[in-house]
Design a protein around this motif. Sequence first.
Motif, PDB file in Angstrom:
ATOM      1  N   ARG A  83       1.013  -1.192  -0.188  1.00  0.00           N
ATOM      2  CA  ARG A  83      -0.087   0.039  -0.035  1.00  0.00           C
ATOM      3  C   ARG A  83       0.825   1.104  -0.058  1.00  0.00           C
ATOM      4  N   ARG A  84       2.049   1.118   0.491  1.00  0.00           N
ATOM      5  CA  ARG A  84       3.091   2.396   0.561  1.00  0.00           C
ATOM      6  C   ARG A  84       3.156   2.842  -0.884  1.00  0.00           C
ATOM      7  N   GLU A  86       1.444   2.774  -3.629  1.00  0.00           N
ATOM      8  CA  GLU A  86       0.304   3.468  -3.892  1.00  0.00           C
ATOM      9  C   GLU A  86       0.403   4.789  -3.566  1.00  0.00           C
ATOM     10  N   GLU A  87       1.105   5.101  -2.568  1.00  0.00           N
ATOM     11  CA  GLU A  87       1.199   6.517  -1.868  1.00  0.00           C
ATOM     12  C   GLU A  87       2.570   7.231  -2.434  1.00  0.00           C
TER      13      GLU A  87
END
Length: 149
Positions: A83-84, A86-87
């Motif tokens: 998920r990191r 995606e950031e």
Amino acid sequence: MGRKDRGPRARGYGFDDGASGAMGADSNQGLKAIREAESYPGPSLIIAYSPCINHGINMSKSQEEAKLAVETGYWNCYRYDPRRAEEGKNPFQLDSKPATKPYSDFLMNETRYASLTKLFPADAEVLLKEAAEQALEKRAELEKLAAAE
């Protein structure tokens, strides 16, 4: 000897989120890894170091043993959270610091290695050197992953 890091290998089996930790060495890192794994919508895998009585470890000192495993570079703590990415952040986070103690400090606590030093000291010395070199190589690979953008 020649152990492969199970975290990156696990991603090949469908585990997108994962961590390597040692609760006795850093409980905050372990709890952070567990929280991340619980919040991840897909499969997660946490690989944790745990001292073993069969290796001659005094289990009343298991917390100190886990800490020694990390301090000598035998065990590295990290987290991988896709998920990191995606950031726009690096999904790989290396949580443990480089070794601060000699690799031999860890191995000499292991009955199997301590016995080898008594029976075959020359072989034990070669194996210690090889294991310490492999630990440094593994650490260098993890540092590259942590620095990647």
